[in-house]
Design a protein around this motif. Structure first.
Motif, PDB file in Angstrom:
ATOM      1  N   PRO A   1      -7.525  -3.335  -1.166  1.00 16.52           N
ATOM      2  CA  PRO A   1      -8.078  -2.178  -1.876  1.00 16.52           C
ATOM      3  C   PRO A   1      -9.597  -2.213  -1.867  1.00 16.52           C
ATOM      4  O   PRO A   1     -10.217  -3.275  -2.018  1.00 16.52           O
ATOM      5  CB  PRO A   1      -7.526  -2.337  -3.295  1.00 16.52           C
ATOM      6  CG  PRO A   1      -6.271  -3.135  -3.118  1.00 16.52           C
ATOM      7  CD  PRO A   1      -6.562  -4.085  -2.000  1.00 16.52           C
TER       8      PRO A   1
ATOM      9  N   VAL B   1      -8.953   1.757   1.147  1.00 15.01           N
ATOM     10  CA  VAL B   1      -8.918   0.362   1.584  1.00 15.01           C
ATOM     11  C   VAL B   1     -10.131   0.037   2.439  1.00 15.01           C
ATOM     12  O   VAL B   1     -10.804   0.928   2.968  1.00 15.01           O
ATOM     13  CB  VAL B   1      -7.638   0.067   2.395  1.00 15.01           C
ATOM     14  CG1 VAL B   1      -6.391   0.231   1.531  1.00 15.01           C
ATOM     15  CG2 VAL B   1      -7.546   0.949   3.645  1.00 15.01           C
TER      16      VAL B   1
ATOM     17  N   ASP C   1      -4.212   5.364  -0.874  1.00 15.52           N
ATOM     18  CA  ASP C   1      -4.987   4.190  -1.282  1.00 15.52           C
ATOM     19  C   ASP C   1      -6.266   4.079  -0.452  1.00 15.52           C
ATOM     20  O   ASP C   1      -6.229   4.158   0.775  1.00 15.52           O
ATOM     21  CB  ASP C   1      -4.171   2.908  -1.092  1.00 15.52           C
ATOM     22  CG  ASP C   1      -3.061   2.745  -2.116  1.00 15.52           C
ATOM     23  OD1 ASP C   1      -3.080   3.467  -3.121  1.00 15.52           O
ATOM     24  OD2 ASP C   1      -2.189   1.887  -1.892  1.00 15.52           O
TER      25      ASP C   1
ATOM     26  N   PHE D   1       0.828  -1.201   0.000  1.00 16.77           N
ATOM     27  CA  PHE D   1       0.000   0.000   0.000  1.00 16.77           C
ATOM     28  C   PHE D   1       0.862   1.251   0.000  1.00 16.77           C
ATOM     29  O   PHE D   1       2.031   1.229   0.400  1.00 16.77           O
ATOM     30  CB  PHE D   1      -0.922   0.003   1.226  1.00 16.77           C
ATOM     31  CG  PHE D   1      -1.828  -1.190   1.320  1.00 16.77           C
ATOM     32  CD1 PHE D   1      -2.993  -1.257   0.565  1.00 16.77           C
ATOM     33  CD2 PHE D   1      -1.509  -2.262   2.154  1.00 16.77           C
ATOM     34  CE1 PHE D   1      -3.821  -2.370   0.638  1.00 16.77           C
ATOM     35  CE2 PHE D   1      -2.335  -3.371   2.233  1.00 16.77           C
ATOM     36  CZ  PHE D   1      -3.495  -3.421   1.472  1.00 16.77           C
TER      37      PHE D   1
END
Length: 327
Positions: free
Chosen positions: A118, A93, A91, A87
């Motif tokens: 993700p 998530v 990002d 990561f």
């Protein structure tokens, strides 16, 4: 940072909004800026120490190990430890926190090798936060039940968090699905793809029904003896919630004395399963059901509602209000 903390067992009002220290990442961890979490059964049971054995896990007289609840979340990676490679900051998530809980806060650290992946691109943070625990639980147990195309599956508690995912996943695997729910949830369960719906307020699912290859009790309320009777030879009785030691003993006896199998076990979410579920969600095969939304400050109110046992799907806590603008 802001977090919901509880320092004694009891009713929802023991949940208090506090300022606590922001967590600091270890080398193998990511720091997640939390946007949404859920108020789930596991949260209120730990808050209330129900069953009493929960005290053995979290402190006999008061909470010691876990003081910030929240079992699942969705958010954005703010920073990463030195050894993190999966990561990067920015990002989006979604994750299951595991035994550490801690999602009722503005930030949460998780190991990059944990149950984090993700986020589905076609979900909001609130929708995604409702996936990790319920969907992974449904997937785990259906696999344990050797589900396959043509399996006849009954989902008991089809309108709950695990149940709504179980109906959809069973259909994805090609099963013939019967959902058991109350009158107010019939249309919801039908919309999830159930082939047949039994309204337990009007009929018993044991009345004239077919035999099932899998009976999946997602809420711990199905009648044990009836379920065993309705299983096909070699069928599976899946128990996502085993509410008493007696159930465990009865299950072991059935496993030893018949070709039928009773499976009730602790499952662990995984990044691999979250990635698989992400693919199903992005393909339009799976969706989360969100009943109500509360702010983080309303955590006690959310728990009060969930504890009544009538929620549809999931109840979400919006940790950050301006989700779209902030992201």
């Amino acid at each position: 940072m802001k977090a919901i903390v509880y320092e004694r067992y009891g009713p929802p009002d023991v949940l208090q909004l506090r300022e606590v220290a922001k967590p600091v990442t270890q080398d193998d961890e990511i720091l997640i800026k939390v946007y949404a979490a859920t108020a789930a059964a596991g949260d209120w049971r730990l808050r209330k120490a129900d069953p009493f054995l929960a005290r053995l896990f979290n402190g006999l007289w008061r909470p010691k190990r876990i003081k910030i609840l929240g079992f699942e979340l969705a958010g954005v990676v703010e920073s990463t430890g030195q050894s993190v490679t999966r990561f990067k900051p920015g990002d989006a998530v979604y994750a299951a926190c595991g035994a550490s809980f801690g999602a009722y806060a503005e930030y949460k650290c998780l190991p990059e090798t944990g149950s984090v992946a993700p986020m589905p691109v076609n979900m909001t943070f609130e929708e995604a936060a409702a996936v990790p625990v319920g969907a992974c639980t449904a997937l785990h147990f259906l696999r344990k039940g050797n589900i396959r195309r043509g399996s006849r599956v009954l989902v008991y508690g089809a309108s709950g968090s695990v149940g709504t995912y179980a109906v959809q996943l069973a259909k994805h695997f090609g099963a013939e699905v019967t959902g058991v729910c109350s009158t107010s949830n019939v249309e919801l369960v039908r919309s999830l793809g159930a082939d047949r719906i039994i309204d337990y307020t009007k009929e018993r699912f044991s009345d004239g029904g077919p035999a099932y290859d899998i009976i999946f009790d997602t809420v711990g309320k199905s009648p044990f003896k009836v379920c065993i009777k309705l299983l096909t030879p070699g069928g599976y009785y899946l128990q996502a919630v085993q509410v008493s030691p007696l159930l465990i003993v009865r299950g072991l006896w059935i496993n030893l004395t018949s070709g039928k199998k009773v499976i009730g076990e602790t499952m662990k979410e995984s990044a691999k399963d979250l990635i698989y579920l992400k693919e199903l969600i992005e393909a339009g095969t799976l969706r989360s059901v969100v009943d109500r939304r509360y702010s983080l400050e309303q955590a006690a109110e959310a728990h009060r509602y969930v504890e009544q046992g009538h929620k549809k799907g999931n109840v979400v806590l919006s940790v950050r209000q301006n989700i779209i603008d902030d992201f």
